[in-house]
Design an enzyme around this catalytic site. Structure first.
Site, mmCIF file in Angstrom:
data_model
loop_
_atom_site.group_PDB
_atom_site.id
_atom_site.type_symbol
_atom_site.label_atom_id
_atom_site.label_comp_id
_atom_site.label_asym_id
_atom_site.label_seq_id
_atom_site.Cartn_x
_atom_site.Cartn_y
_atom_site.Cartn_z
ATOM 1 N N LYS A 126 0.840 -1.189 0.000
ATOM 2 C CA LYS A 126 0.000 0.000 0.000
ATOM 3 C C LYS A 126 0.878 1.243 0.000
ATOM 4 O O LYS A 126 2.013 1.212 0.465
ATOM 5 C CB LYS A 126 -0.915 -0.001 1.218
ATOM 6 C CG LYS A 126 -1.930 -1.134 1.169
ATOM 7 C CD LYS A 126 -2.830 -1.153 2.372
ATOM 8 C CE LYS A 126 -3.805 -2.305 2.212
ATOM 9 N NZ LYS A 126 -4.742 -2.408 3.299
ATOM 10 N N HIS A 128 -3.250 1.735 5.268
ATOM 11 C CA HIS A 128 -2.791 3.042 4.786
ATOM 12 C C HIS A 128 -2.529 3.988 5.969
ATOM 13 O O HIS A 128 -1.577 4.762 5.947
ATOM 14 C CB HIS A 128 -3.819 3.653 3.827
ATOM 15 C CG HIS A 128 -3.896 2.929 2.516
ATOM 16 N ND1 HIS A 128 -4.829 1.954 2.266
ATOM 17 C CD2 HIS A 128 -3.157 3.049 1.387
ATOM 18 C CE1 HIS A 128 -4.661 1.503 1.037
ATOM 19 N NE2 HIS A 128 -3.652 2.146 0.478
ATOM 20 N N ALA A 129 -3.362 3.909 6.985
ATOM 21 C CA ALA A 129 -3.187 4.762 8.168
ATOM 22 C C ALA A 129 -1.873 4.459 8.889
ATOM 23 O O ALA A 129 -1.265 5.354 9.476
ATOM 24 C CB ALA A 129 -4.369 4.608 9.120
ATOM 25 N N ARG A 188 -2.158 1.163 -4.138
ATOM 26 C CA ARG A 188 -1.155 0.107 -4.012
ATOM 27 C C ARG A 188 -0.067 0.317 -5.064
ATOM 28 O O ARG A 188 -0.299 0.951 -6.087
ATOM 29 C CB ARG A 188 -1.787 -1.266 -4.200
ATOM 30 C CG ARG A 188 -2.736 -1.635 -3.084
ATOM 31 C CD ARG A 188 -3.334 -3.015 -3.336
ATOM 32 N NE ARG A 188 -4.313 -3.323 -2.326
ATOM 33 C CZ ARG A 188 -4.093 -4.033 -1.241
ATOM 34 N NH1 ARG A 188 -2.901 -4.516 -1.004
ATOM 35 N NH2 ARG A 188 -5.048 -4.270 -0.382
ATOM 36 N N SER A 222 -7.330 3.758 -1.466
ATOM 37 C CA SER A 222 -7.302 3.543 -0.016
ATOM 38 C C SER A 222 -8.730 3.613 0.500
ATOM 39 O O SER A 222 -9.454 4.569 0.195
ATOM 40 C CB SER A 222 -6.454 4.623 0.657
ATOM 41 O OG SER A 222 -6.728 4.696 2.036
ATOM 42 N N ALA A 257 -9.437 4.162 3.544
ATOM 43 C CA ALA A 257 -9.418 5.220 4.561
ATOM 44 C C ALA A 257 -9.360 6.614 3.942
ATOM 45 O O ALA A 257 -10.018 7.540 4.421
ATOM 46 C CB ALA A 257 -8.232 5.020 5.504
#
Length: 121
Positions: free
Chosen positions: A21, A49-50, A74, A90, A92
């Site tokens: 990612k 992602h976070a 990604r 993502s 998020a």
């Protein structure tokens, strides 16, 4: 050690090989908000992602800079073939502007073939 000047912040930091990612982050100087730049970060060790954003915040001095995640996706990085493929999104942060990531990655990885697609996850 956290970067304390805009020049100390690498535009791109990616793992050498694999599928992982990535995120785009806007970095703004808190003292001079006209100084801003987009950076790309991608690490296979980060499950979410976070997690990449959290690690990025540790790399950059939070007292000097404001960081805002712009999106993600990604990356498939094949260092032997000198090929990087950017795709997806993502959950998020939504999709990054992959064309912007492509431009930054091409500068950081001269001689590589860099391509992107908004398809896939």
């Amino acid at each position: 050690m956290a970067a304390k000047s805009m020049e100390d912040i690498k535009d791109v930091d990616l793992d050498n090989s694999g599928v992982f990612k990535y995120i785009q982050v806007q970095v703004t100087d808190k003292k001079d908000t006209s100084k801003t730049k987009i950076i790309v970060r991608g690490y296979g060790r980060c499950h979410w992602h976070a997690d990449i954003f959290d690690e990025t915040k540790e790399q950059i001095d939070k007292k000097s800079f404001k960081l805002v995640p712009l999106g993600g996706g990604r990356i498939k990085h094949d260092d032997k073939k000198r090929d990087i493929f950017i795709y997806g999104y993502s959950q998020a942060y939504g999709p990054a502007k992959h064309e912007d990531s492509k431009e930054l990655i091409e500068k950081a990885f001269p001689g590589y073939t860099v391509s992107f697609s908004y398809d896939g996850y």
